[in-house]
Design a protein around this motif. Sequence first.
Motif, short mmCIF file in Angstrom:
data_model
loop_
_atom_site.label_atom_id
_atom_site.label_comp_id
_atom_site.label_asym_id
_atom_site.label_seq_id
_atom_site.Cartn_x
_atom_site.Cartn_y
_atom_site.Cartn_z
N SER A 27 1.06 -1.11 -0.07
CA SER A 27 -0.20 -0.24 0.12
C SER A 27 0.89 1.18 -0.04
O SER A 27 1.74 1.32 1.14
CB SER A 27 -0.72 0.05 1.28
OG SER A 27 -1.14 1.36 1.57
N THR A 28 0.68 2.09 -0.81
CA THR A 28 1.53 3.21 -1.08
C THR A 28 1.51 4.13 0.35
O THR A 28 2.33 4.65 1.05
CB THR A 28 1.36 4.29 -2.20
OG1 THR A 28 -0.19 4.43 -2.28
CG2 THR A 28 1.68 3.48 -3.49
N GLN A 51 -1.50 -2.54 -6.07
CA GLN A 51 -1.09 -2.62 -4.91
C GLN A 51 -1.67 -4.04 -4.35
O GLN A 51 -2.94 -4.43 -4.69
CB GLN A 51 -2.00 -1.46 -3.93
CG GLN A 51 -1.62 -0.22 -4.17
CD GLN A 51 -2.37 0.92 -3.30
OE1 GLN A 51 -1.42 1.51 -2.56
NE2 GLN A 51 -3.74 0.97 -3.57
N ARG A 55 -5.72 0.17 0.89
CA ARG A 55 -6.78 0.55 1.75
C ARG A 55 -7.51 1.62 1.45
O ARG A 55 -7.10 2.58 0.62
CB ARG A 55 -6.02 0.77 3.33
CG ARG A 55 -5.33 -0.28 3.56
CD ARG A 55 -4.82 -0.24 5.16
NE ARG A 55 -3.71 0.70 5.08
CZ ARG A 55 -3.89 2.04 5.62
NH1 ARG A 55 -4.96 2.38 6.06
NH2 ARG A 55 -2.78 3.13 5.73
N GLY A 56 -8.79 1.58 1.65
CA GLY A 56 -9.91 2.57 1.59
C GLY A 56 -10.30 3.01 2.92
O GLY A 56 -9.65 2.67 3.97
N ARG A 57 -11.17 4.23 3.05
CA ARG A 57 -11.51 4.47 4.43
C ARG A 57 -12.49 3.59 4.96
O ARG A 57 -12.94 2.45 4.55
CB ARG A 57 -12.49 5.87 4.21
CG ARG A 57 -11.84 6.90 4.03
CD ARG A 57 -12.26 8.06 3.25
NE ARG A 57 -12.96 7.96 1.85
CZ ARG A 57 -14.06 8.36 1.11
NH1 ARG A 57 -14.84 9.12 2.00
NH2 ARG A 57 -14.24 8.22 0.08
N LYS A 122 -18.27 6.51 -9.25
CA LYS A 122 -16.87 6.87 -8.67
C LYS A 122 -15.72 6.67 -9.49
O LYS A 122 -15.54 5.48 -9.95
CB LYS A 122 -16.71 6.07 -7.30
CG LYS A 122 -15.82 6.31 -6.44
CD LYS A 122 -15.80 5.67 -5.04
CE LYS A 122 -14.55 5.89 -4.33
NZ LYS A 122 -14.59 5.65 -3.11
N GLY A 125 -10.85 7.54 -5.13
CA GLY A 125 -10.94 7.55 -4.07
C GLY A 125 -9.83 8.24 -3.21
O GLY A 125 -8.72 8.23 -3.65
C1 BTN Z 1 -11.69 5.15 -0.39
O1 BTN Z 1 -12.59 5.65 -1.49
O2 BTN Z 1 -12.21 4.67 0.42
C2 BTN Z 1 -10.36 5.77 -0.46
C3 BTN Z 1 -9.37 4.98 -1.21
C4 BTN Z 1 -7.70 5.31 -1.03
C5 BTN Z 1 -7.03 4.51 -1.72
C6 BTN Z 1 -5.92 4.99 -2.21
S1 BTN Z 1 -4.92 4.17 -3.39
C7 BTN Z 1 -3.07 4.83 -2.81
C8 BTN Z 1 -3.20 4.97 -1.39
N1 BTN Z 1 -2.68 3.67 -0.75
C9 BTN Z 1 -3.76 2.93 -0.39
O3 BTN Z 1 -3.69 1.94 0.38
N2 BTN Z 1 -4.93 3.56 -0.13
C10 BTN Z 1 -4.91 4.83 -1.08
#
Ligand code: BTN
Length: 265
Positions: A27-28, A51, A55-57, A122, A125
């Motif tokens: 994950s960046t 990746q 991860r997202g929110r 969408k 994110g």
């Molecule tokens: C969302 O919509 O819930 C947020 C998503 C965010 C994704 C980005 S991809 C680059 C960075 N690394 C991650 O693990 N998550 C963010």
Amino acid sequence: MKEQILSYISQDNPWRDRLQWFDTITSTNDVLKQMAQQGAPHGTVLVADRQTGGRGRRGRTFLSPAGVGIYMSVLLRPNCRPEKLMHLTCAVAEAMCNAVENAAGFRPGIKWTNDLVYSRRKLSGILTELGFDSSGNVAYAIIGIGINCCQQHQDFAHEIRDIAGSLAMVSGHEISRPRVAAAMVDAIENMSRNLLSGQAELLNQYRADCITIGQEISVVRGDSVKRGKALDVDEQGALIVRYHSGETEAVNSGEVSIRGMYGYV
Ligand code: BTN
């Protein structure tokens, strides 16, 4: 790929030589957080083709397949109290609208607070994470962005096929991912210079791009679901909601769904 991205980034962007490319990364955001804790400078940018642990929110997984998107994290060291950064997620969403407009030729809308959308789908994110020093100042902010560039409808996983879109689907033409990545770096660098001084102007532009204002919405917190209308976005970036009960609230947290979007009817 790194050389291609650099070829599109402005020559005077001071972050040019702080950009790192990864074919595969967990994950960046996670890797950049470790680098931040080890002293990486403001303006460090990680970009990945894929990746394995995106991860997202709200602890969600962010699917990040190779060859179709850009997954980027940017390290900011704003050196201020956290109260000064209430509008950061709005500022990032605005920067991303500018980047998409430059690289793909159309301007998306923003679903409060920071999903980029077009025709109810969408496109992108954003996950912003802060770290603090021992006196409670912001030691770093990590801005993580995932953007769908080249997918067509059938490329998305079944569960998101009806709610996800890409820059290629909207624009109807091929998208250059290095160009998108470069436009993102330029737009975020530009945003970071005005972050603490240009808040009022930024939020006016944000309100113009925010498609949530004026919509029937629901605010979900745990088991509680409250319905109402989104009236405005305040100076801190909070969503002003008038509930059907007559009560008005500035919403900072909770999940906001817009009637008619992402399956909410
Ligand atoms: C969302 O919509 O819930 C947020 C998503 C965010 C994704 C980005 S991809 C680059 C960075 N690394 C991650 O693990 N998550 C963010």
